[in-house]
Write an enzyme that holds these catalytic residues in place. Structure first.
Site, PDB file in Angstrom:
ATOM      1  N   GLY A 288      -4.069  -2.265   4.400  1.00 47.88           N
ATOM      2  CA  GLY A 288      -2.174  -2.766   4.660  1.00 47.88           C
ATOM      3  C   GLY A 288      -1.403  -1.983   4.516  1.00 47.88           C
ATOM      4  O   GLY A 288      -1.807  -0.824   4.362  1.00 47.88           O
ATOM      5  N   ASN A 289      -0.106  -2.330   5.140  1.00 47.27           N
ATOM      6  CA  ASN A 289       0.879  -1.642   5.474  1.00 47.27           C
ATOM      7  C   ASN A 289       2.277  -2.865   5.014  1.00 47.27           C
ATOM      8  O   ASN A 289       1.898  -4.003   5.675  1.00 47.27           O
ATOM      9  CB  ASN A 289       1.163  -0.948   6.218  1.00 47.27           C
ATOM     10  CG  ASN A 289       0.601  -1.331   7.247  1.00 47.27           C
ATOM     11  OD1 ASN A 289       0.913  -1.879   8.449  1.00 47.27           O
ATOM     12  ND2 ASN A 289      -0.757  -0.681   8.098  1.00 47.27           N
TER      13      ASN A 289
ATOM     14  N   SER B  11       0.460   6.498   5.421  1.00 46.21           N
ATOM     15  CA  SER B  11      -0.933   6.275   5.290  1.00 46.21           C
ATOM     16  C   SER B  11      -2.035   6.925   4.067  1.00 46.21           C
ATOM     17  O   SER B  11      -1.651   7.839   3.732  1.00 46.21           O
ATOM     18  CB  SER B  11      -0.873   6.949   6.864  1.00 46.21           C
ATOM     19  OG  SER B  11      -2.635   6.610   6.720  1.00 46.21           O
ATOM     20  N   GLY B  12      -2.556   5.904   4.261  1.00 47.36           N
ATOM     21  CA  GLY B  12      -3.806   6.264   3.001  1.00 47.36           C
ATOM     22  C   GLY B  12      -3.825   6.208   1.293  1.00 47.36           C
ATOM     23  O   GLY B  12      -4.341   7.157   0.702  1.00 47.36           O
TER      24      GLY B  12
ATOM     25  N   SER C 260       2.631   5.093   7.739  1.00 43.63           N
ATOM     26  CA  SER C 260       1.081   4.241   8.517  1.00 43.63           C
ATOM     27  C   SER C 260       0.723   4.528   9.676  1.00 43.63           C
ATOM     28  O   SER C 260       1.420   4.895  10.830  1.00 43.63           O
ATOM     29  CB  SER C 260       1.512   3.062   8.613  1.00 43.63           C
ATOM     30  OG  SER C 260       0.839   1.826   8.523  1.00 43.63           O
ATOM     31  N   SER C 261      -1.050   4.034   9.563  1.00 41.67           N
ATOM     32  CA  SER C 261      -0.878   4.130  10.955  1.00 41.67           C
ATOM     33  C   SER C 261      -0.529   3.479  12.115  1.00 41.67           C
ATOM     34  O   SER C 261      -0.559   3.588  13.119  1.00 41.67           O
ATOM     35  CB  SER C 261      -2.521   4.545  11.524  1.00 41.67           C
ATOM     36  OG  SER C 261      -2.918   3.550  10.429  1.00 41.67           O
ATOM     37  N   GLU C 262      -0.176   2.510  11.585  1.00 45.15           N
ATOM     38  CA  GLU C 262       0.021   0.990  12.271  1.00 45.15           C
ATOM     39  C   GLU C 262       1.654   0.903  12.031  1.00 45.15           C
ATOM     40  O   GLU C 262       2.091  -0.035  13.031  1.00 45.15           O
ATOM     41  CB  GLU C 262      -0.165  -0.365  11.361  1.00 45.15           C
ATOM     42  CG  GLU C 262      -1.867   0.080  10.816  1.00 45.15           C
ATOM     43  CD  GLU C 262      -2.093  -0.759  12.466  1.00 45.15           C
ATOM     44  OE1 GLU C 262      -1.401  -0.850  13.758  1.00 45.15           O
ATOM     45  OE2 GLU C 262      -3.576  -0.908  12.445  1.00 45.15           O
TER      46      GLU C 262
ATOM     47  N   HIS D  55       1.207  -6.405   6.546  1.00 49.06           N
ATOM     48  CA  HIS D  55      -0.082  -6.002   7.838  1.00 49.06           C
ATOM     49  C   HIS D  55      -0.335  -6.512   6.758  1.00 49.06           C
ATOM     50  O   HIS D  55      -0.481  -5.255   5.521  1.00 49.06           O
ATOM     51  CB  HIS D  55       0.106  -4.884   8.739  1.00 49.06           C
ATOM     52  CG  HIS D  55      -1.012  -4.435   8.785  1.00 49.06           C
ATOM     53  ND1 HIS D  55      -2.436  -6.099   9.555  1.00 49.06           N
ATOM     54  CD2 HIS D  55      -2.243  -3.654   9.016  1.00 49.06           C
ATOM     55  CE1 HIS D  55      -3.526  -5.665   9.697  1.00 49.06           C
ATOM     56  NE2 HIS D  55      -3.286  -4.202   9.831  1.00 49.06           N
TER      57      HIS D  55
END
Length: 213
Positions: free
Chosen positions: A28-29, A45-46, A74-76, A95
């Site tokens: 999630g982010n 991220s992560g 974040s990767s998104e 998200h």
């Protein structure tokens, strides 16, 4: 520190993703846009939400350029920034990987107007086709599928919720998870009875003034 308040909110609401059972682990982010600065703060991220500090939260431009922050965004990132570029009323994006939203997303099912709380999103919660996680194709699919709603399911993935502030975006994510749960249960029991367009019209109008400061 740029966007200090927004960074602190990302840290606080990141913990709430777990506390409200909207995600698990480090998935999630969250992001929050500052219109005056034309920058947004996004979760790293992560990272463990309970160990994330405001300094870890990343500041980016709507074009995707990293401006400040000790971690990788974040990767998104693209799935957040596309809404700040194209929908000026949106100032926060959440998200989640909440259980029932993910269940329906994995089934490729949009959520129809079967409960009045669907109005937190709009007239429905549409579902995107599956697109690779972290890709710009996923960002485009989310934007196009959501239309003028405020939430959509991400096919075989999760839920995306947007609003004019982070508190409301989180509320949307939480209420749509509730509706996803009810919809899934009714599917098992033979299917729900749908609300009419005029029923949703009344709720959409009421929701304009429902949420007090």
């Amino acid at each position: 520190m740029l966007l200090k308040e927004e960074r602190e909110q990302v840290v606080e609401y990141g913990k709430q993703l777990l506390e409200r059972n909207l995600s698990v682990g480090t998935f999630g982010n969250i992001s929050i846009y500052n219109e005056k600065e034309n920058l947004f703060a996004i979760s790293p991220s992560g990272m463990d939400y309970y160990k994330t500090t405001p300094e870890d939260v990343v500041i980016c431009t709507p074009e995707g350029e990293k401006v400040e922050g000790t971690a990788k965004p974040s990767s998104e990132l693209d799935m957040h920034r596309i809404f700040y570029q194209k929908r000026p009323e949106i100032k926060a994006v959440v998200h989640t990987h909440s259980r029932y939203a993910v269940t329906l997303a994995t089934m490729g099912k949009s959520i129809p107007p079967m409960h009045y709380l669907i109005a937190y999103s709009g007239r429905e919660v549409p579902c995107t086709p599956y697109k690779t996680i972290g890709s710009y194709e996923l960002a485009e699919a989310a934007y196009e599928t959501m239309g003028d709603n405020y939430a959509c399911l991400l096919g075989n993935h999760g839920l995306l919720a947007c609003a004019g502030n982070i508190s409301y975006a989180m509320d949307i994510a939480e209420q749509i998870e509730f509706v996803a749960n009810i919809y899934y249960n009714t599917l098992l029991a033979g299917g729900p009875k749908m609300l009419k367009d005029e029923d949703i019209d009344v709720v959409l109008e009421a929701f304009k003034t429902y949420r007090q400061r």
